[in-house]
Design an enzyme around this catalytic site. Sequence first.
Site, PDB file in Angstrom:
ATOM      1  N   ASP A  98       0.809  -1.218   0.049  1.00 17.90           N
ATOM      2  CA  ASP A  98      -0.168  -0.053  -0.080  1.00 17.90           C
ATOM      3  C   ASP A  98       1.003   1.019  -0.077  1.00 17.90           C
ATOM      4  O   ASP A  98       1.199   1.681   1.067  1.00 17.90           O
ATOM      5  CB  ASP A  98      -0.996  -0.080   1.093  1.00 17.90           C
ATOM      6  CG  ASP A  98      -1.994  -1.029   1.219  1.00 17.90           C
ATOM      7  OD1 ASP A  98      -2.059  -2.043   0.351  1.00 17.90           O
ATOM      8  OD2 ASP A  98      -3.020  -0.912   1.613  1.00 17.90           O
ATOM      9  N   LYS A 162      -6.795   3.535  -3.204  1.00 14.10           N
ATOM     10  CA  LYS A 162      -7.223   3.362  -1.994  1.00 14.10           C
ATOM     11  C   LYS A 162      -7.441   4.935  -1.447  1.00 14.10           C
ATOM     12  O   LYS A 162      -6.771   5.835  -1.840  1.00 14.10           O
ATOM     13  CB  LYS A 162      -6.281   2.778  -1.239  1.00 14.10           C
ATOM     14  CG  LYS A 162      -6.296   2.909   0.297  1.00 14.10           C
ATOM     15  CD  LYS A 162      -5.257   1.942   1.097  1.00 14.10           C
ATOM     16  CE  LYS A 162      -5.141   1.992   2.613  1.00 14.10           C
ATOM     17  NZ  LYS A 162      -4.092   1.378   3.202  1.00 14.10           N
ATOM     18  N   LYS A 194     -10.306   0.489  -2.517  1.00 14.02           N
ATOM     19  CA  LYS A 194     -10.320   0.367  -1.062  1.00 14.02           C
ATOM     20  C   LYS A 194     -10.748   1.648  -0.274  1.00 14.02           C
ATOM     21  O   LYS A 194      -9.735   2.739  -0.253  1.00 14.02           O
ATOM     22  CB  LYS A 194      -9.058  -0.068  -0.767  1.00 14.02           C
ATOM     23  CG  LYS A 194      -8.695  -0.392   0.771  1.00 14.02           C
ATOM     24  CD  LYS A 194      -7.345  -0.839   0.937  1.00 14.02           C
ATOM     25  CE  LYS A 194      -7.158  -1.093   2.480  1.00 14.02           C
ATOM     26  NZ  LYS A 194      -5.688  -1.477   2.718  1.00 14.02           N
TER      27      LYS A 194
END
Length: 252
Positions: A98, A162, A194
């Site tokens: 991430d 995300k 996300k």
Amino acid sequence: MDSKKLAQKAISLLDLTNLNDDCDDAAIETLCAKAQSAYGNTAAVCVWPRFVSKAKNCLEGTGIKVATVVNFPAGGDDVWGTVAETKAAIADGADEIDLVIPYHSFMAGRRGFAETMIVRVKDVIPADRRLKTILETGELNDPELIKDAATVAIEAGADFIKTSTGKVAINATPQTAEIMLEAIAESGRPVGFKPAGGVRSLEDAATYLTIAEKYMGADWATSDTFRFGASGVLDALIAAMEGQDAKAGEGY
């Protein structure tokens, strides 16, 4: 979908997260045990890079992925430092990276710099691992800037986009989800979404899944295409499975 089916689906889409400053090995053991709930496993756990090996050992044989964060949470400009951080995490066994994009630079008009960091990080991630790019949408703030950042990340090779680190004042919001999912739909590429930070209840989960269905279709949201980033919401989802009314714990 009734509340129990919705809760069970949400559990299967959860990146159960501990990115607390005081996290330690015992906390990772607790996190990994919680990820194996009585109502199904979460999709992944998300931990600091220094705990990747520990989490991999705890989760061996479960099928639960281990995600970690790089360039986190500040979204700085050190491309090669972030690449090195990514390589180390992959070597330790991370399944998913991430990456916080250099959003300060992006806000200053350096679109190409953000693209370069994403491409460089993507280049060192094996094909069987995932790259999620964190846009820090609460700091980008402007809808056009959020859409532009989502488009850049998608075009640079992100497997997921995300919303947030969970470390700023404004994290995931339904409005941001609309913008990002629209960008995915328009791209025609197999990119996941996300929402992270502030997902605390079954109702929150339902809101984001409904938005995903609006843009991507009823059968789109699976663990390969959709994740929730949260630490506290699992308690609320389990309570829903058990027919109780409970709020999520505090946290990311």
